[in-house]
Motif scaffolding. Structure first.
Motif, PDB file in Angstrom:
ATOM      1  N   ALA A 199       0.836  -1.195   0.000  1.00  0.00           N
ATOM      2  CA  ALA A 199       0.000   0.000   0.000  1.00  0.00           C
ATOM      3  C   ALA A 199       0.875   1.251   0.000  1.00  0.00           C
ATOM      4  O   ALA A 199       2.027   1.212   0.408  1.00  0.00           O
ATOM      5  CB  ALA A 199      -0.915   0.001   1.219  1.00  0.00           C
ATOM      6  N   LEU A 200       0.272   2.351  -0.464  1.00  0.00           N
ATOM      7  CA  LEU A 200       0.896   3.671  -0.407  1.00  0.00           C
ATOM      8  C   LEU A 200       0.003   4.570   0.437  1.00  0.00           C
ATOM      9  O   LEU A 200      -1.220   4.576   0.265  1.00  0.00           O
ATOM     10  CB  LEU A 200       1.018   4.292  -1.798  1.00  0.00           C
ATOM     11  N   HIS A 215      11.266  -1.300  -2.252  1.00  0.00           N
ATOM     12  CA  HIS A 215      10.219  -0.528  -2.920  1.00  0.00           C
ATOM     13  C   HIS A 215      10.848   0.651  -3.661  1.00  0.00           C
ATOM     14  O   HIS A 215      12.037   0.935  -3.519  1.00  0.00           O
ATOM     15  CB  HIS A 215       9.180  -0.006  -1.918  1.00  0.00           C
ATOM     16  N   ALA A 216      10.034   1.359  -4.444  1.00  0.00           N
ATOM     17  CA  ALA A 216      10.415   2.581  -5.153  1.00  0.00           C
ATOM     18  C   ALA A 216       9.124   3.357  -5.379  1.00  0.00           C
ATOM     19  O   ALA A 216       8.042   2.903  -5.005  1.00  0.00           O
ATOM     20  CB  ALA A 216      11.113   2.261  -6.470  1.00  0.00           C
ATOM     21  N   LEU A 217       9.228   4.519  -6.005  1.00  0.00           N
ATOM     22  CA  LEU A 217       8.037   5.320  -6.309  1.00  0.00           C
ATOM     23  C   LEU A 217       8.161   5.877  -7.707  1.00  0.00           C
ATOM     24  O   LEU A 217       9.214   6.413  -8.074  1.00  0.00           O
ATOM     25  CB  LEU A 217       7.884   6.474  -5.305  1.00  0.00           C
ATOM     26  N   GLU A 218       7.089   5.741  -8.490  1.00  0.00           N
ATOM     27  CA  GLU A 218       7.049   6.299  -9.841  1.00  0.00           C
ATOM     28  C   GLU A 218       5.821   7.184  -9.982  1.00  0.00           C
ATOM     29  O   GLU A 218       4.781   6.903  -9.388  1.00  0.00           O
ATOM     30  CB  GLU A 218       7.016   5.176 -10.886  1.00  0.00           C
ATOM     31  N   CYS A 247       4.370   1.838  -6.984  1.00  0.00           N
ATOM     32  CA  CYS A 247       5.666   1.196  -6.801  1.00  0.00           C
ATOM     33  C   CYS A 247       5.978   0.415  -8.071  1.00  0.00           C
ATOM     34  O   CYS A 247       5.244  -0.513  -8.431  1.00  0.00           O
ATOM     35  CB  CYS A 247       5.648   0.260  -5.599  1.00  0.00           C
ATOM     36  N   PRO A 248       7.079   0.766  -8.777  1.00  0.00           N
ATOM     37  CA  PRO A 248       7.411   0.092 -10.031  1.00  0.00           C
ATOM     38  C   PRO A 248       8.163  -1.236  -9.859  1.00  0.00           C
ATOM     39  O   PRO A 248       8.484  -1.884 -10.845  1.00  0.00           O
ATOM     40  CB  PRO A 248       8.289   1.119 -10.747  1.00  0.00           C
ATOM     41  N   VAL A 249       8.415  -1.649  -8.618  1.00  0.00           N
ATOM     42  CA  VAL A 249       9.066  -2.944  -8.405  1.00  0.00           C
ATOM     43  C   VAL A 249       8.120  -4.026  -8.920  1.00  0.00           C
ATOM     44  O   VAL A 249       6.905  -3.964  -8.698  1.00  0.00           O
ATOM     45  CB  VAL A 249       9.416  -3.146  -6.913  1.00  0.00           C
ATOM     46  N   GLN A 309       2.657  -2.964  -7.988  1.00  0.00           N
ATOM     47  CA  GLN A 309       1.500  -2.157  -8.383  1.00  0.00           C
ATOM     48  C   GLN A 309       0.241  -3.034  -8.425  1.00  0.00           C
ATOM     49  O   GLN A 309      -0.816  -2.641  -7.919  1.00  0.00           O
ATOM     50  CB  GLN A 309       1.751  -1.495  -9.745  1.00  0.00           C
ATOM     51  N   GLN A 310       0.385  -4.222  -8.982  1.00  0.00           N
ATOM     52  CA  GLN A 310      -0.751  -5.138  -9.104  1.00  0.00           C
ATOM     53  C   GLN A 310      -1.233  -5.632  -7.731  1.00  0.00           C
ATOM     54  O   GLN A 310      -2.376  -6.032  -7.576  1.00  0.00           O
ATOM     55  CB  GLN A 310      -0.376  -6.343  -9.980  1.00  0.00           C
TER      56      GLN A 310
END
Length: 141
Positions: free
Chosen positions: A61-62, A86-89, A124-126, A130-131
């Motif tokens: 979650a974000l 994690h990362a953020l896009e 999160c593009p990891v 996202q899914q």
């Protein structure tokens, strides 16, 4: 420095050769080469110059520190409160594939973007995150 050996041929002193090699290595390594951030040529702004927003990332979650956005420059700080990488896009009008580097649990990193009126996706593009629910839409304007 150039010197002449016993056979009359010129040779380059080892230090000059080493210096040339060092210059070549420096030139080749200064190009950036994909250290985790995608191209920020579209929508990116000067790092740290915008309204600060913390994005707490957990499995899966974000959570944003604010939910109201007007057009302008924002610095999103991805704070990994989870246990995996994690990362953020950020993607949306005028912003494409702008992302942070991957961060381990307990770390944080930032990305600064200029947002126009419209809807933006933060995720999160990891692979697969996202899914699994690490995404949110932000409406600006």
């Amino acid at each position: 420095m150039v010197i002449t050996n016993k056979s009359g041929r010129t040779a380059v002193r080892a230090t000059a050769l080493a210096f040339s090699a060092a210059l070549l290595v420096a030139a080749c390594s200064s190009g950036g080469g994909g250290g985790g951030k995608a191209s920020q040529s579209t929508g990116a702004a000067k790092a740290g110059s915008g309204t600060k927003v913390t994005v707490t990332e957990t499995e899966y979650a974000l959570k944003l520190s604010r939910n109201s956005f007007t057009p302008g420059t924002y610095t999103f700080t991805a704070d990994n409160a989870g246990t995996t990488t994690h990362a953020l896009e950020v993607d949306g009008p005028g912003v494409s594939d702008v992302r942070t580097k991957n961060i381990s649990s307990g770390q944080n990193t930032s990305v600064t973007v200029t947002l126009k009126k419209g809807t933006y996706k933060l995720y999160c593009p990891v692979d697969g995150h996202q899914q699994l629910g690490m995404k949110t839409d932000v409406k600006v304007g």
